[in-house]
Design a protein around this motif. Structure first.
Motif, PDB file in Angstrom:
ATOM      1  N   VAL A 179       0.622  -1.316   0.072  1.00 47.49           N
ATOM      2  CA  VAL A 179       0.105   0.127   0.024  1.00 47.49           C
ATOM      3  C   VAL A 179       0.906   1.386  -0.154  1.00 47.49           C
ATOM      4  CG1 VAL A 179      -1.736   1.270   1.472  1.00 47.49           C
ATOM      5  CG2 VAL A 179      -1.806  -1.172   1.294  1.00 47.49           C
ATOM      6  N   ASN A 180       1.906   1.438   0.670  1.00 44.06           N
ATOM      7  CA  ASN A 180       2.612   2.533   1.068  1.00 44.06           C
ATOM      8  C   ASN A 180       4.251   2.162   0.586  1.00 44.06           C
ATOM      9  OD1 ASN A 180       0.480   3.744   2.406  1.00 44.06           O
ATOM     10  ND2 ASN A 180       0.959   2.762   4.347  1.00 44.06           N
ATOM     11  N   LYS A 181       4.609   1.311   0.024  1.00 44.34           N
ATOM     12  CA  LYS A 181       5.775   1.118  -0.766  1.00 44.34           C
ATOM     13  C   LYS A 181       6.949   0.970   0.288  1.00 44.34           C
ATOM     14  CE  LYS A 181       4.929   3.379  -5.069  1.00 44.34           C
ATOM     15  NZ  LYS A 181       5.459   4.238  -5.985  1.00 44.34           N
ATOM     16  N   GLY A 182       6.483   0.471   1.585  1.00 43.90           N
ATOM     17  CA  GLY A 182       7.322   0.383   2.752  1.00 43.90           C
ATOM     18  C   GLY A 182       7.612   1.353   3.605  1.00 43.90           C
ATOM     19  N   THR A 183       6.705   2.597   3.492  1.00 44.19           N
ATOM     20  CA  THR A 183       7.144   3.738   4.154  1.00 44.19           C
ATOM     21  C   THR A 183       6.946   3.414   5.546  1.00 44.19           C
ATOM     22  OG1 THR A 183       5.923   5.086   2.280  1.00 44.19           O
ATOM     23  CG2 THR A 183       6.419   6.007   4.605  1.00 44.19           C
ATOM     24  N   ASN A 184       6.383   2.760   6.035  1.00 41.07           N
ATOM     25  CA  ASN A 184       6.276   2.577   7.645  1.00 41.07           C
ATOM     26  C   ASN A 184       6.858   1.054   8.148  1.00 41.07           C
ATOM     27  OD1 ASN A 184       4.595   4.840   7.960  1.00 41.07           O
ATOM     28  ND2 ASN A 184       2.827   3.757   7.169  1.00 41.07           N
ATOM     29  N   ALA A 185       7.483   0.280   7.231  1.00 42.11           N
ATOM     30  CA  ALA A 185       7.950  -1.058   7.506  1.00 42.11           C
ATOM     31  C   ALA A 185       9.121  -0.761   8.663  1.00 42.11           C
ATOM     32  CB  ALA A 185       8.446  -1.577   6.421  1.00 42.11           C
ATOM     33  N   ALA A 186       9.900   0.038   8.600  1.00 41.18           N
ATOM     34  CA  ALA A 186      10.957   0.150   9.537  1.00 41.18           C
ATOM     35  C   ALA A 186      10.230   0.331  10.843  1.00 41.18           C
ATOM     36  CB  ALA A 186      11.881   1.160   9.052  1.00 41.18           C
ATOM     37  N   THR A 187       9.244   1.275  11.077  1.00 37.18           N
ATOM     38  CA  THR A 187       8.665   1.685  12.404  1.00 37.18           C
ATOM     39  C   THR A 187       7.879   0.583  12.617  1.00 37.18           C
ATOM     40  OG1 THR A 187       8.339   3.929  11.585  1.00 37.18           O
ATOM     41  CG2 THR A 187       6.858   3.141  13.312  1.00 37.18           C
ATOM     42  N   ILE A 188       7.248  -0.257  11.982  1.00 37.60           N
ATOM     43  CA  ILE A 188       6.457  -1.446  12.407  1.00 37.60           C
ATOM     44  C   ILE A 188       7.495  -2.476  12.943  1.00 37.60           C
ATOM     45  CG2 ILE A 188       5.236  -3.547  11.577  1.00 37.60           C
ATOM     46  CD1 ILE A 188       3.929  -1.679   9.439  1.00 37.60           C
ATOM     47  N   VAL A 189       8.619  -2.755  12.362  1.00 37.04           N
ATOM     48  CA  VAL A 189       9.632  -3.966  12.833  1.00 37.04           C
ATOM     49  C   VAL A 189       9.991  -3.344  14.090  1.00 37.04           C
ATOM     50  CG1 VAL A 189      11.574  -5.034  12.278  1.00 37.04           C
ATOM     51  CG2 VAL A 189       9.689  -4.762  10.547  1.00 37.04           C
ATOM     52  N   GLY A 190      10.695  -2.151  14.041  1.00 38.62           N
ATOM     53  CA  GLY A 190      11.081  -1.771  15.285  1.00 38.62           C
ATOM     54  C   GLY A 190      10.005  -1.869  16.623  1.00 38.62           C
ATOM     55  N   THR A 191       9.073  -1.093  16.169  1.00 46.43           N
ATOM     56  CA  THR A 191       8.063  -1.213  17.415  1.00 46.43           C
ATOM     57  C   THR A 191       7.635  -2.949  17.917  1.00 46.43           C
ATOM     58  OG1 THR A 191       6.935   0.780  16.632  1.00 46.43           O
ATOM     59  CG2 THR A 191       5.720  -0.496  17.993  1.00 46.43           C
ATOM     60  N   ALA A 192       7.467  -3.677  16.894  1.00 46.11           N
ATOM     61  CA  ALA A 192       7.185  -4.926  17.098  1.00 46.11           C
ATOM     62  C   ALA A 192       8.269  -5.585  18.076  1.00 46.11           C
ATOM     63  CB  ALA A 192       6.849  -5.748  15.979  1.00 46.11           C
ATOM     64  N   ASN A 193       9.552  -5.362  17.592  1.00 46.21           N
ATOM     65  CA  ASN A 193      10.600  -5.876  18.026  1.00 46.21           C
ATOM     66  C   ASN A 193      10.864  -5.297  19.830  1.00 46.21           C
ATOM     67  OD1 ASN A 193      12.788  -7.600  16.621  1.00 46.21           O
ATOM     68  ND2 ASN A 193      11.971  -6.365  15.178  1.00 46.21           N
ATOM     69  N   LEU A 194      10.510  -4.006  19.832  1.00 48.03           N
ATOM     70  CA  LEU A 194      10.591  -3.537  21.070  1.00 48.03           C
ATOM     71  C   LEU A 194       9.574  -4.137  22.229  1.00 48.03           C
ATOM     72  CD1 LEU A 194      11.359  -1.332  23.063  1.00 48.03           C
ATOM     73  CD2 LEU A 194      10.039   0.265  22.251  1.00 48.03           C
ATOM     74  N   PHE A 195       8.177  -4.246  21.684  1.00 46.58           N
ATOM     75  CA  PHE A 195       7.355  -4.988  22.486  1.00 46.58           C
ATOM     76  C   PHE A 195       7.514  -6.196  22.870  1.00 46.58           C
ATOM     77  CE2 PHE A 195       4.387  -1.402  21.459  1.00 46.58           C
ATOM     78  CZ  PHE A 195       3.948  -1.053  22.336  1.00 46.58           C
ATOM     79  N   MET A 196       8.255  -6.864  21.702  1.00 50.91           N
ATOM     80  CA  MET A 196       8.662  -8.603  21.897  1.00 50.91           C
ATOM     81  C   MET A 196       9.777  -8.560  22.881  1.00 50.91           C
ATOM     82  SD  MET A 196       7.967 -11.701  20.652  1.00 50.91           S
ATOM     83  CE  MET A 196       7.523 -11.346  18.949  1.00 50.91           C
ATOM     84  N   LEU A 197      10.609  -7.538  22.951  1.00 47.13           N
ATOM     85  CA  LEU A 197      11.721  -7.453  23.970  1.00 47.13           C
ATOM     86  C   LEU A 197      11.129  -7.590  25.241  1.00 47.13           C
ATOM     87  CD1 LEU A 197      14.777  -7.628  24.500  1.00 47.13           C
ATOM     88  CD2 LEU A 197      15.000  -5.231  24.019  1.00 47.13           C
ATOM     89  N   LEU A 198      10.329  -6.350  25.620  1.00 46.85           N
ATOM     90  CA  LEU A 198       9.782  -6.227  26.783  1.00 46.85           C
ATOM     91  C   LEU A 198       8.877  -7.184  27.293  1.00 46.85           C
ATOM     92  CD1 LEU A 198       8.305  -2.285  26.139  1.00 46.85           C
ATOM     93  CD2 LEU A 198      10.452  -3.297  27.555  1.00 46.85           C
ATOM     94  N   ALA A 199       8.071  -7.953  26.405  1.00 51.62           N
ATOM     95  CA  ALA A 199       7.597  -9.206  26.854  1.00 51.62           C
ATOM     96  C   ALA A 199       8.578 -10.287  27.290  1.00 51.62           C
ATOM     97  CB  ALA A 199       6.699  -9.552  25.773  1.00 51.62           C
TER      98      ALA A 199
END
Length: 347
Positions: A179-199
């Motif tokens: 949809v967005n040509k990967g504009t938010n991909a880095a943010t999605i991955v970084g946020t997901a890894n942060l929550f995964m790490l906290l979990a």
């Protein structure tokens, strides 16, 4: 100053969770577990290189990522003595099929096939772990040593949550590229890894936290009036079996063995203990172990490290945790207080 990417720490914490299953095995560490942990370690190194320096071919990271869920599943089956030729065959077949998509995607000019394969693999194994942990009230664990029943189920639920979350993140990234040509991909991955790490940090803290202490040793009387007469009789028979044959001293004692001794279904024993004593089976068994440990601490000079294994515990940490939970004191404090009270008693 160089920084380490979050996926590096996430992989390390996932290895830590897998290592929790090694407790009680000593030197008998299953080979597949070692191989799986090695794969996670290699992945963390490759991710660090990819994020720090780049230059790694994409297929190397994707191929390794597709190996992690089946390797984790097979290592868990080996840990729980459920590894069979049929399970290995199905897992290898599914893995070969998923990795083959890496070669088919460029040939058909369909990069979305790679993303779809990754989502299906991770979500599929996530659901497989969830199903295994909940099917038939996880009676699959009845043949395991009693102290490993709960950690094995918890590990399955954690693995299921991690793999399912990874699948959803991959799906979100793929949708963002579409949809967005990967504009938010880095943010999605970084946020997901942060929550995964906290979990994972939270899980590690919960696993190592001492439970609240209870002041009394377990009593033989039933604690609840909701139990049926049949359940009360069954638990009384189990009490006698534990006391007369000292089965709790066996560090490999399993629910299956108790079921054979009492000639009743394993699930019936577990349900009766939960209802009548209001504790799970590992806590029930550890109650007898701690009771004997208290007696040895009071009446002998046997070192605490020797008592740990004499009464059936496999690790010092588990012994100290259960002793504190049941008595509200540490083993050394219990011995000291008992000796003090004996010394002040009149002759």
């Amino acid at each position: 100053m160089p920084s380490l990417p979050l996926p590096f720490f996430t992989a390390l914490f996932l290895c830590f969770i897998l290592l929790r299953l090694m407790v009680g095995y000593g030197r008998k560490i299953p080979s597949l577990l070692i191989a799986t942990i090695s794969l996670y370690a290699i992945q963390s190194v490759l991710l660090g290189i990819k994020w720090g320096m780049g230059g790694l071919p994409l297929w190397s990271l994707i191929g390794l990522a597709l190996l992690l869920p089946p390797a984790t599943w097979l290592s868990f089956l080996q840990l729980t003595d459920r590894l069979s030729k049929k399970a290995v065959g199905w897992t290898i077949g599914a893995t070969v099929a998923s990795i083959s998509s890496l070669a088919l995607a460029p040939a058909f000019n369909a990069p979305v096939l790679i993303d779809l394969t990754s989502v299906v693999v991770y979500l599929g194994y996530g659901l497989l772990f969830f199903r295994s942990a909940t099917t038939r009230q996880w009676e699959w664990a009845s043949h395991l040593p009693i102290d490993q029943m709960l950690p094995a189920r918890q590990t399955q639920l954690i693995a299921g949550a991690i793999f399912s979350t990874s699948a959803l993140v991959d799906l979100a990234v793929a949708a963002d590229f579409a949809v967005n040509k990967g504009t938010n991909a880095a943010t999605i991955v970084g946020t997901a890894n942060l929550f995964m790490l906290l979990a994972l940090v939270t899980i590690a803290v919960l696993f190592t936290r001492k439970p609240a202490a209870t002041p009394q040793l377990p009593q033989p009387e039933a604690k609840t009036v909701s139990a049926s007469e049949e359940q009360i009789v069954l638990v009384e028979a189990l009490d006698q079996l534990m006391q007369n044959e000292h089965l709790y001293r066996d560090e490999n004692l399993s629910l299956d063995r108790l079921a054979r001794k009492l000639r009743v279904p394993a699930r019936q024993i577990s349900t009766a203990v939960n209802t009548v004593r209001e504790v799970n089976l590992p806590q029930y068994t550890n109650g007898f172990r701690v009771t004997e440990a208290c007696h040895l601490l009071e009446t002998t000079d046997t070192p605490i490290t020797t008592i740990i294994y004499e009464v059936g515990f496999t690790t010092k940490s588990n012994f100290n945790r259960e002793f504190q939970r049941i008595t509200g004191k540490s083993p050394s404090a219990w011995r000291k207080e008992s000796r003090t009270s004996q010394s002040v008693e009149p002759a």
